[in-house]
Design a protein around this motif. Structure first.
Motif, PDB file in Angstrom:
ATOM      1  N   MET B   1       0.842  -1.208   0.000  1.00  0.00           N
ATOM      2  CA  MET B   1       0.000   0.000   0.000  1.00  0.00           C
ATOM      3  C   MET B   1       0.868   1.246   0.000  1.00  0.00           C
ATOM      4  N   ALA B   2       0.518   2.209  -0.841  1.00  0.00           N
ATOM      5  CA  ALA B   2       1.277   3.453  -0.919  1.00  0.00           C
ATOM      6  C   ALA B   2       0.828   4.403   0.201  1.00  0.00           C
ATOM      7  N   THR B   3       1.682   5.380   0.494  1.00  0.00           N
ATOM      8  CA  THR B   3       1.363   6.398   1.494  1.00  0.00           C
ATOM      9  C   THR B   3       1.233   7.750   0.804  1.00  0.00           C
ATOM     10  N   LEU B   4       0.200   8.494   1.161  1.00  0.00           N
ATOM     11  CA  LEU B   4       0.057   9.848   0.619  1.00  0.00           C
ATOM     12  C   LEU B   4       0.254  10.859   1.740  1.00  0.00           C
ATOM     13  N   TYR B   5       1.262  11.689   1.602  1.00  0.00           N
ATOM     14  CA  TYR B   5       1.452  12.826   2.502  1.00  0.00           C
ATOM     15  C   TYR B   5       0.611  13.967   1.945  1.00  0.00           C
ATOM     16  N   HIS B   6      -0.324  14.442   2.737  1.00  0.00           N
ATOM     17  CA  HIS B   6      -1.277  15.432   2.212  1.00  0.00           C
ATOM     18  C   HIS B   6      -1.682  16.393   3.322  1.00  0.00           C
ATOM     19  N   PHE B   7      -2.267  17.512   2.915  1.00  0.00           N
ATOM     20  CA  PHE B   7      -2.966  18.365   3.860  1.00  0.00           C
ATOM     21  C   PHE B   7      -4.415  18.418   3.390  1.00  0.00           C
ATOM     22  N   PRO B   8      -5.394  18.191   4.302  1.00  0.00           N
ATOM     23  CA  PRO B   8      -6.777  18.023   3.848  1.00  0.00           C
ATOM     24  C   PRO B   8      -7.323  19.195   3.029  1.00  0.00           C
ATOM     25  N   PHE B   9      -6.796  20.415   3.236  1.00  0.00           N
ATOM     26  CA  PHE B   9      -7.292  21.554   2.470  1.00  0.00           C
ATOM     27  C   PHE B   9      -6.259  22.060   1.458  1.00  0.00           C
ATOM     28  N   CYS B  10      -5.268  21.249   1.180  1.00  0.00           N
ATOM     29  CA  CYS B  10      -4.378  21.498   0.034  1.00  0.00           C
ATOM     30  C   CYS B  10      -5.112  20.919  -1.173  1.00  0.00           C
ATOM     31  N   ALA B  11      -5.478  21.773  -2.114  1.00  0.00           N
ATOM     32  CA  ALA B  11      -6.321  21.329  -3.235  1.00  0.00           C
ATOM     33  C   ALA B  11      -5.604  20.309  -4.110  1.00  0.00           C
ATOM     34  N   ASN B  12      -4.285  20.466  -4.273  1.00  0.00           N
ATOM     35  CA  ASN B  12      -3.564  19.490  -5.089  1.00  0.00           C
ATOM     36  C   ASN B  12      -3.498  18.129  -4.390  1.00  0.00           C
ATOM     37  N   SER B  13      -3.500  18.113  -3.065  1.00  0.00           N
ATOM     38  CA  SER B  13      -3.606  16.845  -2.332  1.00  0.00           C
ATOM     39  C   SER B  13      -4.991  16.230  -2.556  1.00  0.00           C
ATOM     40  N   ARG B  14      -6.018  17.067  -2.516  1.00  0.00           N
ATOM     41  CA  ARG B  14      -7.380  16.563  -2.763  1.00  0.00           C
ATOM     42  C   ARG B  14      -7.488  15.947  -4.147  1.00  0.00           C
ATOM     43  N   PHE B  15      -6.850  16.602  -5.108  1.00  0.00           N
ATOM     44  CA  PHE B  15      -6.847  16.070  -6.476  1.00  0.00           C
ATOM     45  C   PHE B  15      -6.327  14.627  -6.474  1.00  0.00           C
ATOM     46  N   ILE B  16      -5.210  14.402  -5.790  1.00  0.00           N
ATOM     47  CA  ILE B  16      -4.642  13.049  -5.798  1.00  0.00           C
ATOM     48  C   ILE B  16      -5.507  12.079  -4.997  1.00  0.00           C
ATOM     49  N   ARG B  17      -6.132  12.543  -3.943  1.00  0.00           N
ATOM     50  CA  ARG B  17      -7.070  11.651  -3.224  1.00  0.00           C
ATOM     51  C   ARG B  17      -8.206  11.223  -4.149  1.00  0.00           C
ATOM     52  N   LEU B  18      -8.725  12.157  -4.946  1.00  0.00           N
ATOM     53  CA  LEU B  18      -9.777  11.809  -5.905  1.00  0.00           C
ATOM     54  C   LEU B  18      -9.259  10.813  -6.938  1.00  0.00           C
ATOM     55  N   VAL B  19      -8.066  11.071  -7.461  1.00  0.00           N
ATOM     56  CA  VAL B  19      -7.489  10.193  -8.479  1.00  0.00           C
ATOM     57  C   VAL B  19      -7.334   8.773  -7.926  1.00  0.00           C
ATOM     58  N   LEU B  20      -6.761   8.666  -6.730  1.00  0.00           N
ATOM     59  CA  LEU B  20      -6.556   7.340  -6.137  1.00  0.00           C
ATOM     60  C   LEU B  20      -7.886   6.635  -5.927  1.00  0.00           C
ATOM     61  N   ALA B  21      -8.884   7.371  -5.448  1.00  0.00           N
ATOM     62  CA  ALA B  21     -10.196   6.760  -5.215  1.00  0.00           C
ATOM     63  C   ALA B  21     -10.826   6.317  -6.531  1.00  0.00           C
ATOM     64  N   GLU B  22     -10.701   7.136  -7.576  1.00  0.00           N
ATOM     65  CA  GLU B  22     -11.244   6.733  -8.891  1.00  0.00           C
ATOM     66  C   GLU B  22     -10.550   5.474  -9.411  1.00  0.00           C
ATOM     67  N   MET B  23      -9.271   5.320  -9.054  1.00  0.00           N
ATOM     68  CA  MET B  23      -8.514   4.143  -9.500  1.00  0.00           C
ATOM     69  C   MET B  23      -8.727   2.939  -8.584  1.00  0.00           C
ATOM     70  N   GLY B  24      -9.497   3.139  -7.521  1.00  0.00           N
ATOM     71  CA  GLY B  24      -9.731   2.043  -6.592  1.00  0.00           C
ATOM     72  C   GLY B  24      -8.534   1.762  -5.695  1.00  0.00           C
ATOM     73  N   LEU B  25      -7.661   2.733  -5.521  1.00  0.00           N
ATOM     74  CA  LEU B  25      -6.485   2.556  -4.665  1.00  0.00           C
ATOM     75  C   LEU B  25      -6.724   3.239  -3.330  1.00  0.00           C
ATOM     76  N   GLU B  26      -6.337   2.571  -2.252  1.00  0.00           N
ATOM     77  CA  GLU B  26      -6.516   3.166  -0.928  1.00  0.00           C
ATOM     78  C   GLU B  26      -5.174   3.345  -0.246  1.00  0.00           C
ATOM     79  N   PRO B  27      -4.618   4.543  -0.315  1.00  0.00           N
ATOM     80  CA  PRO B  27      -3.310   4.783   0.293  1.00  0.00           C
ATOM     81  C   PRO B  27      -3.479   4.950   1.797  1.00  0.00           C
TER      82      PRO B  27
END
Lengths: 230, 230
Positions: B1-27
């Motif tokens: 499983m991959a790890t995503l370093y993110h900030f919940p209100f960093c929009a570019n982090s949100r973008f990657i959370r959406l991408v991972l979820a669309e791909m069915g990946l759960e980091p």
């Protein structure tokens, strides 16, 4: 033949001129001053920024990083051994990380300030933002460039080229930006010999020649700008 | 499983959370406050920015656009029909143009100002830039968001999704940024119904659920933030 809309001292435009020259492609060049916000230019690139590549068939490709990806996808495979993007995903990450570092981060922290304040403002009317340079912006850029130079030195102490064993988009992006700052005499080369040696190597490539011949009207380059051995 | 370093209100982090979820990946998610400039984080991403994806084997992939390219190259081909990057070079240009539009331009003109002034400054110490919000920055962002919304409306009057016939990275990048601005109540949805309809469609996707559950401590979202029918 493709057309490149560029501004000679827009570093991201210089990056694409280097890329095209390394690929052996000769676009026709159209000089665009993005701050004029020319209607016909906004129609082809609503973001209003240079560079923009237009293919003979009319396809419009805007932005340094996007043009680089597009050229690799459409011309890269023909460049065996001279390709500017590696094959392996992990190496591609490193090239893109450093390409982005220079095209976006270095631009925001160094080149953008210096080119706007020292060059673009000479051509802008007061309505479009012209006027005397903001010395605070210039000072900030001169402070910032030092840590970027040190970072290049750090990388080059460990690698043959900026992103690894081969010349890639990362070297051309970094050198394009440094070339603008160097024209203005704002690179403290004596602070990092390793970075300077790398730049001298990139600057000696035939693809660099056209950049070294560019001049701002009424503003000659720093003395060593076009010297290959500086 | 991959790890995503993110900030919940960093929009570019949100973008990657959406991408991972669309791909069915759960980091696994690690919250990072980039302004803390944590040494261990700077070691993995010298640029100091979120998001950063770290693969189980240790490969580090920093930055929204770069992670998107990397995920497409390493997981995209398995997603027949649900792939977020098209195959054809011209269509890829359009996806990248709009992905960049939101991840870089919209960020510089809208989200960056609002999230810094309204959210990040609440958590920063005075040494790292904390303090009361700069109302000029907020006003600039509120002015700028209007023309971006109009641009989305313009595109959506001509297309099924932002970059063409299919859902792509461009939709997720745009929606991720708008979701941050919407939390703060700063999207003038009544000014463009076409843009609002598109956002309602993206927001209704299961990949969006986690984003709609995020909260800033002591700062509830705008009333309609989590409504799918707003």
């Amino acid at each position: 033949m493709a057309t490149l809309y560029h501004f000679p001292f827009c570093a991201n435009s210089r990056f694409i001129r280097l890329v095209l020259a390394e690929m052996g492609l000769e676009p026709s060049l159209v000089e665009e001053r993005p701050w004029d916000r020319r209607d016909a230019f906004l129609l082809i690139n609503p973001a209003g920024t240079t560079p923009v590549l237009m293919e003979q068939g009319g396809l419009v490709v805007p932005g340094g990083g996007i043009i680089a990806e597009y050229l690799d996808e459409t011309r890269g495979l023909g460049l065996t051994g001279r390709r500017l993007m590696p094959d392996h995903p992990a190496e591609r990450v490193e090239v893109r990380r450093l390409m982005d570092w220079f095209l976006v981060k270095f631009d925001a922290e160094v080149t953008g300030y210096l080119v706007t304040e020292k060059i673009a403002k000479r051509f802008m009317t007061s309505a479009t933002g012209g006027g005397p340079p903001d010395m605070n912006a210039i000072r900030a850029a001169r402070t910032n460039v030092r840590y970027h130079l040190k970072y290049i030195g750090y990388l080059m102490a460990r690698r043959r080229w900026i992103a690894g064993d081969h010349l890639t988009y990362a070297d051309l992006a970094a050198a394009a930006h440094l070339s603008c700052v160097d024209y203005l005499g704002d690179v403290p080369w004596d602070e990092d010999e390793t970075a300077r040696d790398w730049y001298a190597r990139v600057k000696s490539r035939p693809s660099f020649r056209a950049l070294l011949a560019d001049r701002v009207a009424g503003m000659p380059p720093a003395g060593h700008y076009a010297d290959l051995d500086f």
